[in-house]
Design an enzyme around this catalytic site. Structure first.
Site, PDB file in Angstrom:
ATOM      1  N   LYS A  11      56.070  73.385 -53.105  1.00  0.00           N
ATOM      2  CA  LYS A  11      56.748  74.391 -52.284  1.00  0.00           C
ATOM      3  C   LYS A  11      56.862  75.724 -53.022  1.00  0.00           C
ATOM      4  CE  LYS A  11      61.061  74.894 -49.616  1.00  0.00           C
ATOM      5  NZ  LYS A  11      62.336  74.204 -49.280  1.00  0.00           N
ATOM      6  N   CYS A  53      58.975  73.900 -45.141  1.00  0.00           N
ATOM      7  CA  CYS A  53      60.294  74.378 -44.736  1.00  0.00           C
ATOM      8  C   CYS A  53      60.459  75.893 -44.846  1.00  0.00           C
ATOM      9  CB  CYS A  53      61.379  73.644 -45.521  1.00  0.00           C
ATOM     10  SG  CYS A  53      63.005  73.680 -44.718  1.00  0.00           S
ATOM     11  N   GLU A  98      60.390  66.829 -45.059  1.00  0.00           N
ATOM     12  CA  GLU A  98      60.835  67.223 -46.390  1.00  0.00           C
ATOM     13  C   GLU A  98      61.912  66.262 -46.890  1.00  0.00           C
ATOM     14  OE1 GLU A  98      62.080  71.415 -48.589  1.00  0.00           O
ATOM     15  OE2 GLU A  98      62.786  71.060 -46.542  1.00  0.00           O
TER      16      GLU A  98
END
Length: 282
Positions: free
Chosen positions: A120, A161, A45
């Protein structure tokens, strides 16, 4: 068609404050993955930059992301390898969004073609027990579309994440046919020490999928510290690779598809899943 035992690679990076500094570290790691026989490499990321102020990523999306994408496309072709290109800041098409960007992961094939992207979904808006706080929604627009894509290493379900804490996303990706998950990440040291490995292993076990988690590591320009320990975990929860706290390193593992088929036959958790029992009818 996926080969029986493809090799995947995970890259761990101590992200610098801008792409000019990061690019010098990233290409040698991609080259090493290719030399090691990997068909796909997963990058972490915030691949573009870990700047002193996360808000700088909004300007970087316009100034630096296009050049970074050009570099990544060129490297995929040069090294004949597929890339899951971490996350990069991308300007939304929505004209109302003038001060936030997407945290977007690209899948680039070995000819340099972008075959998929994932924005995301779950943004990290938290206050940690030590008082350290994060508010990703001030910088990023949340995505709203799960993504599964075919790769040389099998059918890939994409996550990033903080998504790791939401098992329903991974259940959805598995139901859509994913055989492995990617997870570009920048877990904080505090949350990583507490939860990283157990969550990565849990998502792999629950879904009978491999999970390839590429992490940032060390201290960054904003003074904050990330945990590292990039992992490749198999569907039984075994850790096949762990990058520890080493900066700028690549680790590889083989995905054993004959073994996976046997596991899913003997231990068919996906087939025995009964989501209809828990549906509220909406």
């Amino acid at each position: 068609m996926t080969e029986a035992t493809p090799t995947v690679a995970v890259v761990q990076l101590n992200g610098r404050g801008d792409w000019a500094a990061n690019r010098a570290a990233v290409e040698p790691l991609i080259a090493a993955a290719a030399e090691g026989g990997a068909s796909v490499v997963v990058l972490p990321e915030n691949l573009l930059a870990m700047p002193a102020d996360p808000r700088e990523l909004v300007g970087m999306a316009r100034l630096d992301t296009p050049g970074a994408v050009d570099d990544l496309v060129a490297w995929a072709g040069k090294h004949d390898i597929w890339l899951v290109a971490g996350t990069l800041p991308f300007v939304p098409d929505d004209p109302a969004e003038t001060d936030r960007v997407f945290s977007r992961s690209l899948v680039i094939d070995s000819t340099g073609r972008i075959v998929a992207h994932y924005d995301k979904i779950h943004l990290f808006d938290v206050v940690l027990p030590d008082g350290e706080s994060y508010r990703e929604s001030a910088t990023f627009v949340a995505g709203d579309r799960p993504v599964v894509v075919d790769t040389p290493a099998g059918r890939l379900g994409m996550a990033t994440c903080f998504d790791l804490r939401f098992p329903e996303l991974f259940t959805h990706l598995a139901a859509a046919g994913a055989d492995w998950f990617c997870l570009p990440s920048a877990f904080t040291r505090a949350t990583g020490q507490a939860h990283w490995e157990v969550l990565v292993r849990a998502r792999a076990i629950e879904n009978s999928c491999w999970l390839v988690a590429a992490a940032q590591v060390g201290r960054h320009a904003d003074g904050r510290e990330t945990f590292g320990h990039s992992l490749i975990v198999d569907p039984w929860g075994r850790v096949l690779a762990d990058a520890g706290e080493t900066a700028d390193v690549v680790r590889l593992a083989r995905l054993e598809y004959p073994w996976l088929r046997g596991l899913r036959e003997r231990f068919p958790v996906r087939r025995l899943h009964r989501p209809e029992v828990f549906s509220d009818g909406r």
